[in-house]
Write a protein that holds these residues in place. Structure first.
Motif, short mmCIF file in Angstrom:
data_model
loop_
_atom_site.label_atom_id
_atom_site.label_comp_id
_atom_site.label_asym_id
_atom_site.label_seq_id
_atom_site.Cartn_x
_atom_site.Cartn_y
_atom_site.Cartn_z
N LEU A 112 9.00 -15.34 0.95
CA LEU A 112 9.89 -14.18 1.02
C LEU A 112 10.81 -14.22 2.24
N LEU A 113 10.70 -15.26 3.04
CA LEU A 113 11.44 -15.30 4.31
C LEU A 113 12.95 -15.18 4.12
N GLY A 114 13.48 -15.69 3.05
CA GLY A 114 14.93 -15.61 2.84
C GLY A 114 15.37 -14.38 2.08
N LYS A 115 14.42 -13.50 1.75
CA LYS A 115 14.74 -12.32 0.94
C LYS A 115 15.02 -11.12 1.83
N ALA A 116 16.12 -10.43 1.56
CA ALA A 116 16.49 -9.24 2.35
C ALA A 116 15.65 -8.05 1.87
N LEU A 117 14.71 -7.64 2.69
CA LEU A 117 13.84 -6.51 2.35
C LEU A 117 14.04 -5.38 3.36
N SER A 118 14.14 -4.18 2.86
CA SER A 118 14.34 -3.02 3.73
C SER A 118 13.75 -1.80 3.04
N SER A 119 13.81 -0.66 3.72
CA SER A 119 13.29 0.57 3.14
C SER A 119 14.00 0.91 1.82
N TYR A 176 14.72 -6.55 -4.99
CA TYR A 176 13.54 -5.69 -5.05
C TYR A 176 12.30 -6.55 -4.92
N LEU A 177 11.16 -5.91 -4.75
CA LEU A 177 9.90 -6.63 -4.65
C LEU A 177 9.35 -6.90 -6.04
N GLU A 178 9.20 -8.16 -6.37
CA GLU A 178 8.76 -8.54 -7.71
C GLU A 178 7.25 -8.65 -7.82
N GLY A 179 6.80 -8.58 -9.08
CA GLY A 179 5.40 -8.86 -9.40
C GLY A 179 4.41 -8.04 -8.59
N ASP A 180 3.44 -8.74 -7.99
CA ASP A 180 2.38 -8.07 -7.24
C ASP A 180 2.73 -7.85 -5.77
N TYR A 181 3.94 -8.26 -5.37
CA TYR A 181 4.28 -8.16 -3.95
C TYR A 181 4.30 -6.73 -3.44
N LEU A 182 4.69 -5.78 -4.29
CA LEU A 182 4.74 -4.38 -3.85
C LEU A 182 3.34 -3.89 -3.47
N ALA A 183 2.38 -4.14 -4.35
CA ALA A 183 1.00 -3.72 -4.07
C ALA A 183 0.47 -4.42 -2.81
N LEU A 184 0.78 -5.70 -2.68
CA LEU A 184 0.34 -6.45 -1.50
C LEU A 184 0.98 -5.89 -0.23
N PHE A 185 2.24 -5.49 -0.34
CA PHE A 185 2.93 -4.92 0.82
C PHE A 185 2.28 -3.60 1.23
N ILE A 186 2.04 -2.73 0.26
CA ILE A 186 1.42 -1.43 0.56
C ILE A 186 0.04 -1.63 1.20
N GLU A 187 -0.72 -2.58 0.66
CA GLU A 187 -2.06 -2.85 1.20
C GLU A 187 -2.01 -3.45 2.60
N LYS A 235 15.19 -1.09 -0.32
CA LYS A 235 14.80 -2.01 -1.39
C LYS A 235 13.58 -1.48 -2.14
N LEU A 236 12.80 -0.60 -1.49
CA LEU A 236 11.67 0.01 -2.18
C LEU A 236 12.16 0.94 -3.29
N ARG A 237 13.26 1.62 -3.04
CA ARG A 237 13.87 2.46 -4.08
C ARG A 237 14.40 1.59 -5.21
N HIS A 238 15.00 0.45 -4.87
CA HIS A 238 15.44 -0.50 -5.90
C HIS A 238 14.25 -0.94 -6.75
N THR A 239 13.13 -1.18 -6.09
CA THR A 239 11.92 -1.62 -6.79
C THR A 239 11.46 -0.57 -7.78
N PHE A 240 11.48 0.70 -7.35
CA PHE A 240 11.11 1.80 -8.24
C PHE A 240 11.98 1.81 -9.50
N ALA A 241 13.29 1.71 -9.30
CA ALA A 241 14.23 1.75 -10.42
C ALA A 241 14.01 0.57 -11.36
N THR A 242 13.80 -0.60 -10.80
CA THR A 242 13.59 -1.79 -11.61
C THR A 242 12.30 -1.69 -12.42
#
Length: 311
Positions: free
Chosen positions: A241-248, A116-127, A250-257
């Motif tokens: 984040l280059l080695g991290k598997a991110l996909s659509s 999942y996207l940790e810390g502030d990365y989610l907000a940065l991604f959305i922005e 994973k955003l749901r995983h982020t919500f749950a976490t």
């Protein structure tokens, strides 16, 4: 029955199974995966008629899949495909029993932590989301990461499923199970913007909330491609984040976490995610060392002060 007739009959069974899955509300992705599995299975059992297939034939097929590199998850999906296929056949009296019922699933490590996207990365991604369809794409990503929607649920979402005045969303989940998601004010604001900027559909009768650039209901694959493209650009700016598997998904995983870290109880999280089994939800009950330490500090007992005893 010769080989030509057998092949024709198999095609008929595949068509029947396809209709059965649609009627039972399986997602398009599941239908496609199950049909592919059953096509392979019927080919492997081509020497037998459908009424002659036994458990050993299914076990041999699953064993061959494993030998060719399939993991436990793929094997279990194939088994689920075959079970569903024979359930359909039994239901409509093509066969009298389901030979896959007593075959055990492979054990999967339940401690595997979804990424999942940790810390502030989610907000940065959305922005970071830009482009002609910015509001639409931001809305989709927010519904996955802040409301826990699946990609398939985004694709099925209709305008009528969104209640502005009550700030709730009706979500058509797996197996046609509906759930209600209450929306925070910030998300309501963005969804209202998305409605105002909604692409004009080719058909005036189209009620999809999210429309593709071609004027049709947006598809699961299109959403996935949009996410892949945006994550690719995001990683260029965040090399860590280059080695991290991110996909659509994973955003749901982020919500749950996020919900777990915020203290949401497991039953409530199960309802929000639309899981039929609480065991599925439990994979999200992982927290980092910091959260564990904070939890321990909250419940530490008040110990009496002891004086050292000198002899």
């Amino acid at each position: 029955m010769d080989q030509i007739d057998k092949s024709y009959f198999d095609d008929e069974l595949l068509d029947f199974f396809d209709i059965w899955m649609k009627d039972h509300g399986l997602t398009e992705q599941t239908q496609k995966a199950y049909l592919g599995d059953i096509r392979q299975f019927l080919k492997s059992a081509s020497a037998k008629q459908i009424t002659e297939i036994e458990s050993i034939d299914i076990m041999r097929f699953l064993s061959t899949k494993r030998q060719r590199g399939a993991g436990d998850s793929t094997r279990n999906r194939c088994l689920a495909s075959i079970r569903s296929f024979f359930n359909a056949l039994v239901e409509h009296k093509y066969v009298t029993n389901n030979p896959a019922l007593n075959i055990k699933k492979s054990k999967i490590d339940k401690q595997q932590i979804p990424s999942y996207l940790e810390g502030d990365y989610l907000a940065l991604f959305i922005e970071s989301i830009q482009g002609k369809y910015q509001i639409r794409n931001v809305s989709m990503f927010l519904l996955m990461s802040y409301a826990g929607l699946r990609v398939s649920e985004l694709s099925k979402l209709n305008i009528s499923d969104y209640n502005k005045s009550n700030a709730i969303l009706r979500v058509n989940g797996k197996g046609r199970k509906w759930r209600i998601i209450p929306l925070p004010d910030q998300l309501v604001y963005i969804l209202n913007l998305a409605l105002d900027a909604r692409i004009q559909p080719k058909k005036k009768s189209e009620q999809a909330f999210f429309i593709s650039q071609f004027g049709r209901r947006i598809t699961v694959r299109t959403i996935q491609k949009i996410a892949e493209s945006n994550f690719s650009e995001f990683k260029k700016k965040h090399s860590e984040l280059l080695g991290k598997a991110l996909s659509s998904h994973k955003l749901r995983h982020t919500f749950a976490t996020q919900q777990v870290i915020a203290g949401t109880d497991i039953r409530t999280l199960q309802e929000l995610l639309g899981h039929s089994s609480i065991q599925t939800t439990q994979i999200y009950t992982h927290v980092g060392d910091k959260q564990k330490q904070e939890a321990m500090n909250r419940v530490i007992p008040i110990l009496p002060k002891f004086q050292s005893v000198s002899k």
